[in-house]
Design a protein around this motif. Structure first.
Motif, short mmCIF file in Angstrom:
data_model
loop_
_atom_site.label_atom_id
_atom_site.label_comp_id
_atom_site.label_asym_id
_atom_site.label_seq_id
_atom_site.Cartn_x
_atom_site.Cartn_y
_atom_site.Cartn_z
N PHE A 1 -127.79 -32.22 -9.65
CA PHE A 1 -128.49 -32.37 -8.37
C PHE A 1 -129.00 -31.02 -7.89
O PHE A 1 -128.22 -30.09 -7.70
CB PHE A 1 -127.58 -32.98 -7.31
N LYS A 2 -130.31 -30.91 -7.69
CA LYS A 2 -130.90 -29.67 -7.18
C LYS A 2 -131.54 -29.85 -5.81
O LYS A 2 -131.87 -28.88 -5.14
CB LYS A 2 -131.95 -29.13 -8.17
N GLN A 3 -131.72 -31.11 -5.41
CA GLN A 3 -132.31 -31.41 -4.10
C GLN A 3 -131.45 -32.47 -3.41
O GLN A 3 -131.15 -33.51 -4.00
CB GLN A 3 -133.74 -31.97 -4.23
N ILE A 4 -131.05 -32.19 -2.18
CA ILE A 4 -130.32 -33.16 -1.36
C ILE A 4 -131.02 -33.25 -0.01
O ILE A 4 -131.30 -32.23 0.62
CB ILE A 4 -128.85 -32.76 -1.16
N ILE A 5 -131.30 -34.46 0.40
CA ILE A 5 -131.91 -34.70 1.72
C ILE A 5 -130.89 -35.46 2.55
O ILE A 5 -130.25 -36.40 2.06
CB ILE A 5 -133.21 -35.53 1.57
N THR A 6 -130.70 -35.06 3.79
CA THR A 6 -129.73 -35.75 4.64
C THR A 6 -130.23 -35.86 6.07
O THR A 6 -130.97 -34.99 6.56
CB THR A 6 -128.36 -35.02 4.61
N THR A 7 -129.82 -36.94 6.71
CA THR A 7 -130.08 -37.11 8.14
C THR A 7 -128.83 -36.74 8.95
O THR A 7 -128.80 -36.97 10.17
CB THR A 7 -130.46 -38.57 8.42
N ASN A 8 -127.81 -36.19 8.29
CA ASN A 8 -126.55 -35.86 8.96
C ASN A 8 -126.61 -34.46 9.59
O ASN A 8 -127.24 -33.55 9.05
CB ASN A 8 -125.39 -35.92 7.98
N TYR A 9 -125.88 -34.32 10.69
CA TYR A 9 -125.80 -33.01 11.37
C TYR A 9 -124.65 -32.16 10.84
O TYR A 9 -124.62 -30.95 11.04
CB TYR A 9 -125.59 -33.20 12.88
N ASP A 10 -123.67 -32.78 10.19
CA ASP A 10 -122.42 -32.08 9.82
C ASP A 10 -122.67 -31.04 8.72
O ASP A 10 -123.78 -30.94 8.16
CB ASP A 10 -121.35 -33.08 9.38
N THR A 11 -121.65 -30.27 8.41
CA THR A 11 -121.76 -29.17 7.43
C THR A 11 -120.88 -29.41 6.21
O THR A 11 -120.40 -28.46 5.58
CB THR A 11 -121.37 -27.83 8.09
#
Length: 637
Positions: free
Chosen positions: A105-115
Motif C-alpha cells: 500500500f502506497k496510497q491511503i485515503i481516509t475521512t477519519n480525523y484520528d491519527t
C-alpha cells in the motif's frame, strides 16, 4: 463463495500493488473511536436541554454539527469536543499495524480525523490535508495518507458541518486535492473499509468520482458485514462494486496472512520493489538478501533476526531407490538427526517434497520446487579457528576452520583448510568404530599440497597431531594408531606425498610451474618422476648388480683371472622422459664399486674363449658398495 472469490481477487490485486485503501470511521471503532453516527450522538450530548430540542430530529453527522455550531454561535465548542474525542490514546492499534506491515500500500485515503495511521507508520508516512502538502509530499517512497475531511492536529482543516462540505467543493483552492483523489481513483482499484453502503461518504464518493468513468474501467471492493443482497447487486451494477461480507476485524488478518505469505516470492518476481520487500521482511524480523542473475532477481539468503520467526522446511521423500545404499543411509541419518555431512538431493535420484519457509512465509513459489535440487548443510554445535601441530616433528598447519557436531550417537569434528578437509568421527561407547576421512588437496598449488601431504604422511607413520584453538592448551591429541586407517588409505596418503614432493622438487629446480590435471597422473609417471628427481638430487644410489657390455676382451680376461679391482667409470647414458607436457633429458651416468665379482663368470669365460665382439658382464659388490648416479638433467618444452 462470492466473498471468498472476491477476497482472493482482492489479495491478487494487492500483491500487484493496484489497490488504494479508502478508510472510514468504522475501521477505527475497535480503537474506541466513534463512527459518524456515534460522533453525532456525542455532539448532541453536549447540548443544553433547550438546544437539544433543535437537535432531536437531526441525525446525520454533518447536519448535527451544522446545527450545533448555529446554536453555539461558533465552532469553538465543537472543535473542543473533537479534540477530547480523537486526541485520547487508542485502546489498540492492532489492525492498523497489520495494514502498515504490508508494503504493497502506497496510497491511503481516509475521512477519519484520528491519527491511528500516523502512530503505526511513524516517519514512514506523508500526511496530506491541503493543496500545499500535495505539492510538497506526494512524491517519494513514503506512504501518502490523504485526510480528505481534515486532521485533528490541524483543526482549521476539519470538514464536519454541511457548510464545510459545500465550501470545500465550491472553493477553487480545494480543487488540487480533490483532483489528486480523482486521479488516484481512476488509476487504482479502491478498497473501501470502515464504511457501510448507506454511508453518505461512500455514496458521494462513488457518484462524484466513478459516475464519470466507464464502468468497465472501474474496480472497487467493499469490506463490511451484513449488507442486503439486493443493495449489493444494485451497487455492483452501478459502480462495479465487489462485496466482501466480513467485519474488518476478520478481513484484515486474512488479507495480511494471504499477502504476507507471498512477500518473498513477490519481491524476487518483481511484483514488489526490492526496497519495499526488504523493508517489509525486516519489519517481520527477517533478514534477506537478493542478487541479480539470470535476467531477474534471485533469493540469495534468508535468516531470522533476533526474536525473529524460525526457518523451517516441510520435507518428504518419495520413490527412493533402495539399491542406492549410500544415499539411503544419508537420508536415514538426516531423518534421525545423525547427518553431519552435506547432503544433495536431486530430482534424478528422488521425488522430493520440500517447502522451505520462514515463519509462515514460503521462500519459493511451489511451481519452482517441482524439479528442485536441495543441498542440506547441517549446522555445527560450535565453530572455531584452529591449527595443527605434529608433536615430534614440530610441523604445523595453519588457517584451519573447525566445526564440531554432536548427534545422538557420535561426536564429529570437521577440519576445513583451503586445500583439504578432514573429518574425525568418534562413536559414543564404541571408540573402536571411530573413523578418519581425509580429502587430500588437488595439484593446483604443488608447494602447499606437498607440505600438507608430508604432514599427514609423518602423522600416519607414528607421530601425534595436536589440535590448538585460540587457547594456549591443545584441545585434543590425535595419534594415528587410535584410528583404523586401512591399507588403501595409507597407500593413497603415501603415494600423494611422494607425488607432490617430487613435482615440487622439479618445479623448484627448474623454476617452472607445471600444468597438472589430476587425471593426467599415469602409472608410467611414477617411474619417470622418480628418475628425474634422482638426477636433480645427484645422489649415489646402491644397486645389487649392474650389467656392463664390454668390448675390451683383454680387460675382461684380466677380471676373470685376477679379480675385479675398485671401479669408477662414466657411461654415455641418455634417456628422455615426457611428463605434463615437458621433456626432461638425463645425460651421463657414473658408477663406482668396491669388492666386486663377476656374477655370471661362467658365461663371461665362455664368451672370452669364443673371442666374442661384445661381452655382457654382470658385476656385483660383495658388501653392497656398488653405486651409480646421474651426471645431468635438462628440460625442454
Amino acid at each position: 463463495m462470492q466473498t471468498c472469490d472476491n477476497l482472493n481477487d482482492l489479495v491478487s490485486d494487492i500483491r500487484e500493488r493496484r489497490v488504494v485503501l479508502w478508510v472510514g470511521s468504522g475501521f477505527s471503532r475497535y480503537a474506541r473511536y466513534p463512527t459518524g453516527t456515534e460522533l453525532a450522538e456525542i455532539i448532541k450530548s453536549h447540548a443544553s436541554d433547550t438546544e437539544i430540542q433543535h437537535l432531536g430530529n437531526v441525525h446525520r453527522l454533518d447536519e448535527v454539527a451544522q446545527e450545533f455550531v448555529s446554536l453555539k454561535g461558533s465552532r469553538n465548542e465543537l472543535l473542543e469536543i473533537l479534540q477530547d474525542t480523537f486526541k485520547k490514546d487508542p485502546t489498540s492499534t492492532k489492525y492498523h499495524e497489520m495494514i502498515a506491515l504490508l508494503p504493497h500500500f502506497k496510497q491511503i485515503i481516509t475521512t477519519n480525523y484520528d491519527t491511528l495511521f500516523e502512530r503505526v507508520y511513524g516517519t514512514g508516512i506523508n500526511v496530506i490535508v491541503t493543496d500545499e502538502q500535495i505539492r510538497r509530499d506526494v512524491a517519494g517512497n513514503k506512504v501518502n495518507l490523504f485526510k480528505i475531511h481534515g486532521d485533528i492536529n490541524q483543526p482549521n482543516t476539519i470538514l464536519i458541518t454541511t457548510d464545510d462540505y459545500v465550501d470545500f467543493f465550491s472553493d477553487e483552492t480545494s480543487r488540487l486535492l480533490w483532483n489528486e483523489i480523482r486521479s488516484i481513483a481512476s488509476k487504482y482499484t479502491i478498497l473501501f473499509i470502515g464504511y457501510a453502503l448507506g454511508d453518505i461518504n461512500v455514496k458521494y464518493i462513488l457518484k462524484e468520482i466513478f459516475s464519470k468513468l466507464d464502468i468497465a474501467d472501474v474496480k472497487t471492493y467493499l469490506i463490511a458485514p451484513g449488507i442486503p443482497e439486493h443493495t449489493e447487486n444494485e451497487w455492483r451494477k452501478k459502480y462495479g462494486l465487489r462485496y466482501i461480507d466480513l467485519p474488518a476485524e476478520e478481513a484484515v488478518p486474512l488479507i495480511q496472512e494471504k499477502v504476507e505469505e507471498n512477500l518473498i516470492i513477490d519481491t524476487y518476481s518483481g511484483r514488489l520493489d526490492l526496497e519495499s520487500g526488504i523493508k517489509g521482511l525486516k519489519d517481520r524480523k527477517i533478514a534477506v538478501t537478493f542478487n541479480a542473475g539470470g535476467g531477474g532477481i534471485n533469493l540469495s539468503s534468508v535468516s531470522p533476526l533476533v526474536d525473529g520467526p524460525p526457518l523451517t522446511v516441510d520435507f518428504g521423500i518419495r520413490n527412493l531407490d533402495p539399491t542406492n545404499t549410500v544415499l539411503t543411509e544419508k537420508i536415514c541419518d538426516l531423518l534421525s538427526g545423525e547427518l553431519v555431512e552435506e547432503l544433495t538431493l536431486s530430482p534424478e535420484e528422488v521425488d522430493l517434497i520440500c517447502k522451505p519457509k520462514i515463519g509462515n512465509i514460503p521462500l519459493f513459489d511451489p511451481k519452482c520446487l517441482e524439479h528442485l535440487t536441495v543441498t542440506i548443510r547441517p549446522r555445527p554445535l560450535k565453530e572455531f579457528n584452529a591449527e595443527l601441530l605434529l608433536r615430534n616433528s614440530g610441523k604445523r598447519l595453519f588457517n584451519i576452520k573447525a566445526e564440531h557436531y554432536v548427534t545422538p550417537t557420535k561426536a564429529h569434528l570437521k577440519l576445513i583448510h583451503p586445500l583439504f578437509i578432514t573429518s574425525i568421527c568418534v562413536y559414543k561407547g564404541n571408540k573402536e568404530k571411530s573413523t578418519f576421512n581425509l580429502k587430500l588437496p588437488g595439484l593446483e598449488d604443488i608447494a602447499q599440497a606437498s607440505e600438507i601431504c608430508e604432514f599427514f604422511f609423518i602423522w600416519m607413520n607414528g607421530d601425534d597431531i595436536l589440535l590448538f584453538t585460540e587457547l594456549s592448551e591443545p584441545m585434543f591429541t590425535l595419534p594415528s594408531r587410535n584410528l583404523n586407517l586401512t591399507d588403501e588409505a595409507r597407500g593413497i596418503i603415501g603415494f600423494r606425498y611422494q607425488l607432490t614432493s617430487q613435482i615440487n622438487k622439479i618445479q623448484t629446480h627448474f623454476g617452472i610451474k607445471l600444468h597438472i590435471e589430476i587425471d593426467e597422473i599415469f602409472e608410467s609417471y611414477e617411474e619417470s618422476l622418480k628418475e628425474i628427481v634422482a638426477a636433480i638430487d645427484g645422489k649415489k644410489r646402491k644397486v645389487n648388480n649392474m650389467t656392463f657390455r664390454m668390448a675390451d676382451k683383454k680387460l675382461v680376461r684380466d677380471w676373470c683371472e685376477q679379480g675385479v679391482p675398485a671401479l669408477r667409470v662414466t657411461s654415455n647414458y641418455l634417456r628422455t622422459y615426457t611428463v605434463f607436457g615437458r621433456k626432461f633429458t638425463i645425460q651421463g651416468i657414473q658408477v663406482e664399486g668396491e669388492n666386486l665379482l663377476i656374477q655370471n663368470l661362467d658365461e663371461v669365460t665362455a664368451l672370452v674363449i669364443k673371442n666374442a665382439d661384445e661381452i655382457p658382464v654382470v658385476l656385483k659388490s660383495i658388501d653392497g658398495k656398488l653405486k651409480y648416479w646421474y651426471k645431468l638433467v635438462t628440460m625442454s618444452n
